[in-house]
Scaffold this active site. Structure first.
Site, PDB file in Angstrom:
ATOM      1  N   HIS A 197       0.850  -1.188   0.000  1.00 50.44           N
ATOM      2  CA  HIS A 197       0.000   0.000   0.000  1.00 50.44           C
ATOM      3  C   HIS A 197       0.879   1.228   0.000  1.00 50.44           C
ATOM      4  O   HIS A 197       1.959   1.214   0.597  1.00 50.44           O
ATOM      5  CB  HIS A 197      -0.890   0.000   1.252  1.00 50.44           C
ATOM      6  CG  HIS A 197      -2.056   0.926   1.140  1.00 50.44           C
ATOM      7  ND1 HIS A 197      -1.962   2.256   1.454  1.00 50.44           N
ATOM      8  CD2 HIS A 197      -3.320   0.708   0.716  1.00 50.44           C
ATOM      9  CE1 HIS A 197      -3.141   2.809   1.227  1.00 50.44           C
ATOM     10  NE2 HIS A 197      -3.974   1.911   0.774  1.00 50.44           N
ATOM     11  N   ASP A 209      -8.042  -5.259   0.344  1.00 49.66           N
ATOM     12  CA  ASP A 209      -8.541  -6.042  -0.788  1.00 49.66           C
ATOM     13  C   ASP A 209      -8.185  -7.512  -0.709  1.00 49.66           C
ATOM     14  O   ASP A 209      -8.740  -8.330  -1.439  1.00 49.66           O
ATOM     15  CB  ASP A 209      -7.985  -5.474  -2.100  1.00 49.66           C
ATOM     16  CG  ASP A 209      -8.530  -4.101  -2.365  1.00 49.66           C
ATOM     17  OD1 ASP A 209      -9.714  -3.905  -2.078  1.00 49.66           O
ATOM     18  OD2 ASP A 209      -7.780  -3.244  -2.828  1.00 49.66           O
TER      19      ASP A 209
HETATM   20  N1  ACO Z   1       4.076  -7.729  -4.687  1.00 50.12           N
HETATM   21  C1  ACO Z   1       5.413  -7.741  -4.868  1.00 50.12           C
HETATM   22  N2  ACO Z   1       6.206  -6.664  -4.751  1.00 50.12           N
HETATM   23  C2  ACO Z   1       5.612  -5.498  -4.464  1.00 50.12           C
HETATM   24  C3  ACO Z   1       4.214  -5.394  -4.260  1.00 50.12           C
HETATM   25  C4  ACO Z   1       3.445  -6.567  -4.375  1.00 50.12           C
HETATM   26  N3  ACO Z   1       2.114  -6.535  -4.210  1.00 50.12           N
HETATM   27  N4  ACO Z   1       3.894  -4.111  -3.978  1.00 50.12           N
HETATM   28  C5  ACO Z   1       5.039  -3.424  -4.000  1.00 50.12           C
HETATM   29  N5  ACO Z   1       6.082  -4.254  -4.294  1.00 50.12           N
HETATM   30  C6  ACO Z   1       7.493  -3.884  -4.357  1.00 50.12           C
HETATM   31  C7  ACO Z   1       7.802  -3.094  -5.630  1.00 50.12           C
HETATM   32  O1  ACO Z   1       8.241  -3.943  -6.662  1.00 50.12           O
HETATM   33  C8  ACO Z   1       8.881  -2.152  -5.169  1.00 50.12           C
HETATM   34  O2  ACO Z   1      10.104  -2.878  -5.153  1.00 50.12           O
HETATM   35  P1  ACO Z   1      11.507  -2.106  -5.455  1.00 50.12           P
HETATM   36  O3  ACO Z   1      11.664  -1.103  -4.363  1.00 50.12           O
HETATM   37  O4  ACO Z   1      12.516  -3.198  -5.428  1.00 50.12           O
HETATM   38  O5  ACO Z   1      11.343  -1.471  -6.817  1.00 50.12           O
HETATM   39  C9  ACO Z   1       8.533  -1.847  -3.716  1.00 50.12           C
HETATM   40  O6  ACO Z   1       7.756  -2.984  -3.269  1.00 50.12           O
HETATM   41  C10 ACO Z   1       7.710  -0.574  -3.535  1.00 50.12           C
HETATM   42  O7  ACO Z   1       6.573  -0.637  -4.391  1.00 50.12           O
HETATM   43  P2  ACO Z   1       5.957   0.613  -5.170  1.00 50.12           P
HETATM   44  O8  ACO Z   1       5.204   0.120  -6.343  1.00 50.12           O
HETATM   45  O9  ACO Z   1       7.038   1.617  -5.428  1.00 50.12           O
HETATM   46  O10 ACO Z   1       4.989   1.199  -4.084  1.00 50.12           O
HETATM   47  P3  ACO Z   1       3.744   2.120  -4.365  1.00 50.12           P
HETATM   48  O11 ACO Z   1       3.466   2.829  -3.099  1.00 50.12           O
HETATM   49  O12 ACO Z   1       3.945   2.956  -5.580  1.00 50.12           O
HETATM   50  O13 ACO Z   1       2.585   1.070  -4.738  1.00 50.12           O
HETATM   51  C11 ACO Z   1       0.702  -0.351  -4.620  1.00 50.12           C
HETATM   52  C12 ACO Z   1       1.574   0.699  -3.886  1.00 50.12           C
HETATM   53  C13 ACO Z   1       0.287   0.184  -6.018  1.00 50.12           C
HETATM   54  C14 ACO Z   1      -0.556  -0.605  -3.813  1.00 50.12           C
HETATM   55  C15 ACO Z   1       1.539  -1.650  -4.789  1.00 50.12           C
HETATM   56  O14 ACO Z   1       1.915  -2.140  -3.513  1.00 50.12           O
HETATM   57  C16 ACO Z   1       0.799  -2.743  -5.564  1.00 50.12           C
HETATM   58  O15 ACO Z   1       0.826  -2.728  -6.802  1.00 50.12           O
HETATM   59  N6  ACO Z   1       0.102  -3.681  -4.846  1.00 50.12           N
HETATM   60  C17 ACO Z   1      -0.714  -4.674  -5.488  1.00 50.12           C
HETATM   61  C18 ACO Z   1      -2.052  -4.049  -5.915  1.00 50.12           C
HETATM   62  C19 ACO Z   1      -2.977  -3.801  -4.728  1.00 50.12           C
HETATM   63  O16 ACO Z   1      -3.157  -4.651  -3.866  1.00 50.12           O
HETATM   64  N7  ACO Z   1      -3.591  -2.594  -4.728  1.00 50.12           N
HETATM   65  C20 ACO Z   1      -4.575  -2.237  -3.696  1.00 50.12           C
HETATM   66  C21 ACO Z   1      -4.177  -0.990  -2.983  1.00 50.12           C
HETATM   67  S1  ACO Z   1      -5.306  -0.712  -1.664  1.00 50.12           S
HETATM   68  C22 ACO Z   1      -6.636   0.034  -2.360  1.00 50.12           C
HETATM   69  O17 ACO Z   1      -6.616   0.635  -3.393  1.00 50.12           O
HETATM   70  C23 ACO Z   1      -7.874  -0.074  -1.618  1.00 50.12           C
END
Ligand code: ACO
Length: 427
Positions: free
Chosen positions: A305, A362
């Site tokens: 998140h 979620d």
């Molecule tokens: N699985 C594996 N790796 C992940 C995940 C995941 N679900 N989420 C983040 N990471 C990793 C990224 O690859 C990144 O790695 P790095 O630093 O080596 O490049 C690091 O963790 C940080 O991730 P970001 O994408 O930069 O974080 P951001 O804050 O931009 O993204 C998000 C947050 C979009 C929610 C992301 O965690 C994701 O895509 N999760 C899966 C989708 C999801 O569950 N969304 C629901 C959000 S809650 C809602 O809307 C109600």
């Protein structure tokens, strides 16, 4: 509290006021930065930028805290109804019994939709995604309720808020009914908000619909948990659309469009699809390995998140709701075992620990909605029904804010500098 932050650019030092909220980090007021330095800040994704002042919802992502108007989310989910939470978000306080009864009355008298609006559904293909239908029909409400589109009139703003909250379940249930080829059901105002929504979705005119109290309770909690979440992407979209003076129906339609994306509201659908794809507990390591592989775009849906770097407090409540629904309805669904085991493995894996990736709301909400009987395509629609309360509360707050301005981010331009036009025959 810090009084001022000093920023030095080209040898000139300037002080900028530091503003304190009631809780949470202080913010540096950089509104005069451009005028003083000729520089903008660069913050794609708004990771360090507060775009507004708000009194509605507070999140402490490091501690895993979520408060609606000061009340912890788990206490509200445990003890309140969705309608009382809606009153809280809109008006600032939990209602007393008389206010609660009046608010319920005010909402229920708007649950029907204009009969002509029902005709819109026939224009869609039967296999249309219900979120596509929702974007269209909610935006179209502006064409039906002209007496509540004057955004400068507080009474009209309130009526529009009530209409949107009241009609969303009706429109959402109709999107579902259309997809399965069953007749639309009119709302029943003697039922709770959740009960009425369940009946319009799963009832048929041929027989009475008996509401299961376990399902009704799960639905109430689901609605409460997703009602607001401060300045998330869809709420910011609603505020940005509203900042230009667009009417509230158009603004909420914009919010629905933003919510649809898999990184936001669409994640519950994606999370359940992922759990189904994993299928059995023994396949979990394979998917964990994929999530960790930099060359694989796969992510564990329902994990991570932008704000929570701790357990999403809504996920804790949702996990309990999921267990309760499955136990009480006697459903033994292997995906719940997959979800629990996946959570256990991920939470003990250094990759997820170091990146502070925890289950978000979620992760379990899909299990709950699926157990209730909703197809995955309806998950984000349910989210929209609930989040409409937060969107409209935030929109109302913005409209009442004397400092409100049209939202207009700046950019770091990296395209070509000015160049001369070249006629077609010389290119
Ligand atoms: N699985 C594996 N790796 C992940 C995940 C995941 N679900 N989420 C983040 N990471 C990793 C990224 O690859 C990144 O790695 P790095 O630093 O080596 O490049 C690091 O963790 C940080 O991730 P970001 O994408 O930069 O974080 P951001 O804050 O931009 O993204 C998000 C947050 C979009 C929610 C992301 O965690 C994701 O895509 N999760 C899966 C989708 C999801 O569950 N969304 C629901 C959000 S809650 C809602 O809307 C109600």
């Amino acid at each position: 509290m810090t009084d001022a932050a000093n920023i030095s650019v080209d040898g000139h030092n300037d002080d900028y006021a530091v503003l304190a909220g009631s809780v949470g980090p202080e913010v540096i007021d950089i509104r005069k930065l451009y005028a003083k330095t000729g520089r903008f800040t660069f913050d794609p994704g708004f990771t360090s930028t507060a775009a507004c002042e708000s009194k509605i919802t507070y999140i402490d992502g490091d501690e895993g805290i979520l408060l609606y108007r000061g009340y912890p989310i788990d206490e509200l989910a445990e003890n309140s109804t969705f309608m009382d939470v809606a009153h809280l978000l809109l008006n600032g306080e939990l209602p007393n019994p008389a206010q609660s009864a009046k608010f319920n009355h005010d909402i229920t008298r708007h649950t029907m939709i204009h009969e002509q609006l029902a005709q819109f559904y026939r224009g869609f293909r039967r296999d249309a995604h219900p979120m596509a239908i929702m974007c269209g029909v909610v935006g179209a409400m502006a064409a039906f309720y002209h007496d509540s589109t004057d955004i400068h009139d507080p009474h009209q703003r309130m009526v529009a808020s009530h209409r949107l909250i009241a009609k969303m379940p009706t429109l959402a249930a109709m999107a579902y009914k259309y997809s399965v080829g069953q007749p639309f059901l009119y709302p029943d105002n003697s039922l709770s908000f959740a009960g009425n929504f369940l009946r319009m979705t799963f009832g048929v005119p041929a027989e009475p619909y008996v509401i299961d109290p376990v399902v009704e309770d799960a639905m109430e909690k689901l609605l409460i948990l997703q009602a607001d979440h401060e300045q998330n992407a869809s709420t910011s979209t609603v505020r940005l659309a509203g900042s230009s003076g667009a009417n509230p129906f158009a603004c909420i339609s914009a919010g629905i469009a933003c919510l649809w994306g898999p990184a936001h509201g669409g994640a519950n659908e994606a999370a359940l699809n992922m759990l189904r794809e994993i299928g059995t507990v023994d396949r979990i390591p394979e998917f964990i390995a994929r999530a960790k592989n930099k060359d694989d775009p796969f992510r564990l849906m329902g994990f991570g998140h932008r704000v929570y770097k701790n357990y999403d407090p809504r996920a804790k409540v949702m996990a309990k709701v999921a267990k309760n629904v499955l136990d009480k309805l006697g459903i033994s669904d292997p995906i719940f075992d997959v979800a629990r085991e996946l959570e256990r493995i991920a939470l003990s894996d250094p990759y997820f620990i170091e990146k502070k990736l925890y289950p978000n709301v979620d992760f379990y909400s899909g299990v709950v909605m699926s157990a209730i009987g909703f197809p995955t395509s309806m998950f984000t629609v349910l989210f929209a029904v609930s989040r409409t309360v937060g969107w409209i509360a935030q929109w109302t707050e913005m409209m009442e804010d004397p400092e409100q301005k049209i939202g207009r981010p700046r950019q770091l331009y990296t395209g070509p500098a000015k160049r001369d036009f070249v006629p077609l025959d010389k290119r």
